[in-house]
Motif scaffolding. Structure first.
Motif, PDB file in Angstrom:
ATOM      1  N   TYR A 183       1.048   4.312  -5.325  1.00 26.83           N
ATOM      2  CA  TYR A 183       0.641   5.412  -6.359  1.00 26.83           C
ATOM      3  C   TYR A 183       1.285   6.856  -6.153  1.00 26.83           C
ATOM      4  O   TYR A 183       1.377   7.644  -7.078  1.00 26.83           O
ATOM      5  N   ARG A 184       1.004   7.258  -4.742  1.00 23.18           N
ATOM      6  CA  ARG A 184       1.350   8.714  -4.576  1.00 23.18           C
ATOM      7  C   ARG A 184       2.857   8.638  -4.831  1.00 23.18           C
ATOM      8  O   ARG A 184       3.431   9.829  -5.497  1.00 23.18           O
ATOM      9  N   LEU A 185       3.713   7.714  -4.756  1.00 25.28           N
ATOM     10  CA  LEU A 185       5.208   7.892  -4.883  1.00 25.28           C
ATOM     11  C   LEU A 185       5.576   7.888  -6.361  1.00 25.28           C
ATOM     12  O   LEU A 185       6.403   8.549  -6.885  1.00 25.28           O
ATOM     13  N   VAL A 186       4.713   7.135  -7.050  1.00 21.20           N
ATOM     14  CA  VAL A 186       4.950   6.897  -8.832  1.00 21.20           C
ATOM     15  C   VAL A 186       4.423   8.363  -9.107  1.00 21.20           C
ATOM     16  O   VAL A 186       5.102   8.685  -9.967  1.00 21.20           O
ATOM     17  N   SER A 187       3.434   8.792  -8.727  1.00 13.61           N
ATOM     18  CA  SER A 187       2.987  10.382  -9.271  1.00 13.61           C
ATOM     19  C   SER A 187       4.102  11.406  -8.993  1.00 13.61           C
ATOM     20  O   SER A 187       4.050  12.563  -9.857  1.00 13.61           O
ATOM     21  N   ARG A 191       8.902   6.589 -11.088  1.00 11.66           N
ATOM     22  CA  ARG A 191       9.685   5.200 -11.236  1.00 11.66           C
ATOM     23  C   ARG A 191       8.630   4.159 -10.725  1.00 11.66           C
ATOM     24  O   ARG A 191       8.827   3.645  -9.487  1.00 11.66           O
ATOM     25  N   SER A 192       7.918   3.819 -11.471  1.00 11.18           N
ATOM     26  CA  SER A 192       6.679   2.945 -10.988  1.00 11.18           C
ATOM     27  C   SER A 192       7.267   1.251 -11.052  1.00 11.18           C
ATOM     28  O   SER A 192       6.716   0.599 -10.178  1.00 11.18           O
ATOM     29  N   GLU A 193       8.470   0.993 -11.759  1.00 12.11           N
ATOM     30  CA  GLU A 193       9.048  -0.388 -11.603  1.00 12.11           C
ATOM     31  C   GLU A 193       9.657  -0.699 -10.259  1.00 12.11           C
ATOM     32  O   GLU A 193       9.273  -1.607  -9.725  1.00 12.11           O
ATOM     33  N   GLU A 194      10.422   0.310  -9.810  1.00 12.25           N
ATOM     34  CA  GLU A 194      10.844  -0.185  -8.632  1.00 12.25           C
ATOM     35  C   GLU A 194       9.945   0.161  -7.406  1.00 12.25           C
ATOM     36  O   GLU A 194       9.804  -0.677  -6.516  1.00 12.25           O
ATOM     37  N   ILE A 195       9.006   1.002  -7.478  1.00 13.74           N
ATOM     38  CA  ILE A 195       8.282   1.259  -6.486  1.00 13.74           C
ATOM     39  C   ILE A 195       7.096   0.147  -6.153  1.00 13.74           C
ATOM     40  O   ILE A 195       6.928  -0.455  -5.272  1.00 13.74           O
ATOM     41  N   PHE A 196       6.556  -0.403  -7.559  1.00 12.71           N
ATOM     42  CA  PHE A 196       5.705  -1.537  -7.229  1.00 12.71           C
ATOM     43  C   PHE A 196       6.484  -2.596  -7.058  1.00 12.71           C
ATOM     44  O   PHE A 196       5.592  -3.727  -6.518  1.00 12.71           O
ATOM     45  N   THR A 197       7.545  -2.949  -7.418  1.00 19.11           N
ATOM     46  CA  THR A 197       8.321  -4.202  -7.103  1.00 19.11           C
ATOM     47  C   THR A 197       8.404  -4.281  -5.561  1.00 19.11           C
ATOM     48  O   THR A 197       8.094  -5.226  -4.932  1.00 19.11           O
ATOM     49  N   VAL A 198       8.803  -3.072  -4.938  1.00 16.84           N
ATOM     50  CA  VAL A 198       8.633  -3.035  -3.363  1.00 16.84           C
ATOM     51  C   VAL A 198       7.319  -3.445  -2.996  1.00 16.84           C
ATOM     52  O   VAL A 198       7.441  -4.010  -1.781  1.00 16.84           O
ATOM     53  N   ALA A 199       6.469  -2.771  -3.344  1.00 20.33           N
ATOM     54  CA  ALA A 199       5.157  -3.038  -2.782  1.00 20.33           C
ATOM     55  C   ALA A 199       4.702  -4.579  -2.832  1.00 20.33           C
ATOM     56  O   ALA A 199       4.080  -5.015  -2.013  1.00 20.33           O
ATOM     57  N   GLY A 200       4.948  -5.007  -4.018  1.00 24.30           N
ATOM     58  CA  GLY A 200       4.592  -6.464  -4.215  1.00 24.30           C
ATOM     59  C   GLY A 200       5.448  -7.366  -3.118  1.00 24.30           C
ATOM     60  O   GLY A 200       4.832  -8.286  -2.827  1.00 24.30           O
ATOM     61  N   LEU A 201       6.576  -7.065  -2.900  1.00 26.79           N
ATOM     62  CA  LEU A 201       7.514  -7.687  -1.837  1.00 26.79           C
ATOM     63  C   LEU A 201       6.873  -7.616  -0.610  1.00 26.79           C
ATOM     64  O   LEU A 201       6.756  -8.703   0.004  1.00 26.79           O
ATOM     65  N   ILE A 202       6.332  -6.440  -0.321  1.00 22.96           N
ATOM     66  CA  ILE A 202       5.538  -6.407   0.998  1.00 22.96           C
ATOM     67  C   ILE A 202       4.387  -7.164   1.154  1.00 22.96           C
ATOM     68  O   ILE A 202       4.275  -7.901   2.250  1.00 22.96           O
ATOM     69  N   TYR A 203       3.557  -7.077   0.072  1.00 24.92           N
ATOM     70  CA  TYR A 203       2.520  -8.195   0.012  1.00 24.92           C
ATOM     71  C   TYR A 203       2.744  -9.185   0.094  1.00 24.92           C
ATOM     72  O   TYR A 203       2.311 -10.425   0.732  1.00 24.92           O
ATOM     73  N   LEU A 204       3.943  -9.843  -0.568  1.00 25.73           N
ATOM     74  CA  LEU A 204       4.274 -11.227  -0.646  1.00 25.73           C
ATOM     75  C   LEU A 204       4.588 -11.803   0.830  1.00 25.73           C
ATOM     76  O   LEU A 204       4.468 -12.702   1.279  1.00 25.73           O
ATOM     77  N   ALA A 205       5.548 -10.894   1.721  1.00 25.22           N
ATOM     78  CA  ALA A 205       5.896 -10.971   2.948  1.00 25.22           C
ATOM     79  C   ALA A 205       4.632 -11.340   3.834  1.00 25.22           C
ATOM     80  O   ALA A 205       4.586 -12.248   4.633  1.00 25.22           O
ATOM     81  N   LEU A 206       3.665 -10.511   3.688  1.00 29.19           N
ATOM     82  CA  LEU A 206       2.450 -10.372   4.454  1.00 29.19           C
ATOM     83  C   LEU A 206       1.658 -11.865   4.192  1.00 29.19           C
ATOM     84  O   LEU A 206       1.322 -12.403   5.367  1.00 29.19           O
ATOM     85  N   THR A 207       1.622 -12.074   2.961  1.00 34.45           N
ATOM     86  CA  THR A 207       0.731 -13.296   2.777  1.00 34.45           C
ATOM     87  C   THR A 207       1.462 -14.453   2.992  1.00 34.45           C
ATOM     88  O   THR A 207       1.091 -15.847   3.643  1.00 34.45           O
ATOM     89  N   PHE A 208       3.055 -14.698   3.088  1.00 37.77           N
ATOM     90  CA  PHE A 208       3.629 -15.667   3.511  1.00 37.77           C
ATOM     91  C   PHE A 208       3.383 -15.798   5.038  1.00 37.77           C
ATOM     92  O   PHE A 208       3.326 -16.936   5.488  1.00 37.77           O
ATOM     93  N   VAL A 209       3.215 -14.634   5.929  1.00 34.39           N
ATOM     94  CA  VAL A 209       2.911 -15.005   7.385  1.00 34.39           C
ATOM     95  C   VAL A 209       1.636 -15.693   7.589  1.00 34.39           C
ATOM     96  O   VAL A 209       1.598 -16.265   8.369  1.00 34.39           O
ATOM     97  N   ILE A 210       0.651 -15.109   6.615  1.00 40.87           N
ATOM     98  CA  ILE A 210      -0.586 -15.606   7.036  1.00 40.87           C
ATOM     99  C   ILE A 210      -0.575 -17.067   6.506  1.00 40.87           C
ATOM    100  O   ILE A 210      -1.210 -17.838   7.454  1.00 40.87           O
ATOM    101  N   ALA A 211       0.065 -17.370   5.639  1.00 39.10           N
ATOM    102  CA  ALA A 211       0.034 -18.823   4.903  1.00 39.10           C
ATOM    103  C   ALA A 211       0.750 -19.826   6.161  1.00 39.10           C
ATOM    104  O   ALA A 211       0.504 -20.918   6.205  1.00 39.10           O
ATOM    105  N   THR A 212       1.807 -19.252   6.656  1.00 41.50           N
ATOM    106  CA  THR A 212       2.794 -19.970   7.644  1.00 41.50           C
ATOM    107  C   THR A 212       1.730 -20.068   8.796  1.00 41.50           C
ATOM    108  O   THR A 212       1.786 -21.373   9.323  1.00 41.50           O
TER     109      THR A 212
END
Length: 227
Positions: A183-187, A191-212
């Motif tokens: 949110y701070r970077l977007v403000s 460039r919300s699209e790129e920033i939240f895409t990267v944030a989503g990928l980080i959460y995706l990686a973390l959830t993959f580790v937990i699921a594994t």
């Protein structure tokens, strides 16, 4: 695609990962302890204890987590005896308010998972154990709890993943986790699209580790299911 900007964004957002993980881990552990207590009340023979457990679960499952965070962060400060209590040094900090709200919320779901896992243990195995002289703590330790762990592990792993993603709501009370930094970077850049895409990928990686990790633990606890 502006790769330098994406890499710079990822570098910035990754600094929020420790806080995100700390929020999730602390809330999950505290929530599990609460969930065990609520599940015990739900399985009690004392009717008022069951009513208290049902009311607790209904309260936290039936209201949005965001509202619960706002009530803890903004509402508790309006209660005089809380401001005068030993808990106030913690409740005036956004981090502990977020941990409390997340813990209470996940404990309601965790209690239902634990209750369902215990109920799934075959009655015939419990009866057989009692016929062999087992009872009380011995019966729970050798028969009920090991099997309940197997039945409930996958669901509790899902709850851990949901809790990890729910930590993103802590950004609304000024915590600079992954979402808060996004949110701070977007403000600053708009460039919300790129920033939240990267944030989503980080959460995706973390959830993959937990699921594994949960999947590997489940395979270890139930070797008969391995192919």
């Amino acid at each position: 695609m502006d790769w330098p900007f994406l890499f710079a964004t990822a570098k910035t957002l990754l600094t929020g990962v420790p806080l995100t993980l700390r929020l999730a881990a602390t809330s999950l552990c505290a929530g599990f302890v609460l969930a065990v207590g609520i599940a015990a009340l739900a399985g009690s023979r004392f009717a008022p204890a069951r009513w208290i457990a049902a009311l607790y679960v209904m309260l936290f499952q039936g209201t949005p987590l965001l509202v619960q965070i706002f009530i803890v962060y903004y509402g508790f400060g309006q209660i005089d005896f809380l401001r005068a209590s030993f808990a106030w040094p913690f409740l005036q900090q956004a981090y502990w308010c977020a941990v409390l709200a997340l813990s209470l919320n996940t404990s309601a779901y965790g209690a239902e998972i634990i209750r369902g896992a215990i109920a799934a243990v075959p009655a015939r195995e419990i009866e057989a154990a009692r016929a062999m002289g087992m009872s009380g703590l011995l019966l729970r330790r050798r028969i009920i709890w090991p099997q309940a762990l197997q039945y409930g592990l996958a669901n509790y792993g899902n709850e851990a993943i949901l809790l990890l993603k729910a930590t993103s709501l802590a950004s609304v009370i000024t915590l600079m986790d992954v979402t808060g930094l996004a949110y701070r970077l977007v403000s600053k850049t708009y460039r919300s699209e790129e920033i939240f895409t990267v944030a989503g990928l980080i959460y995706l990686a973390l959830t993959f580790v937990i699921a594994t990790g949960v999947h590997l633990l489940e395979r270890r606890l139930t070797p008969c299911r391995q192919v």
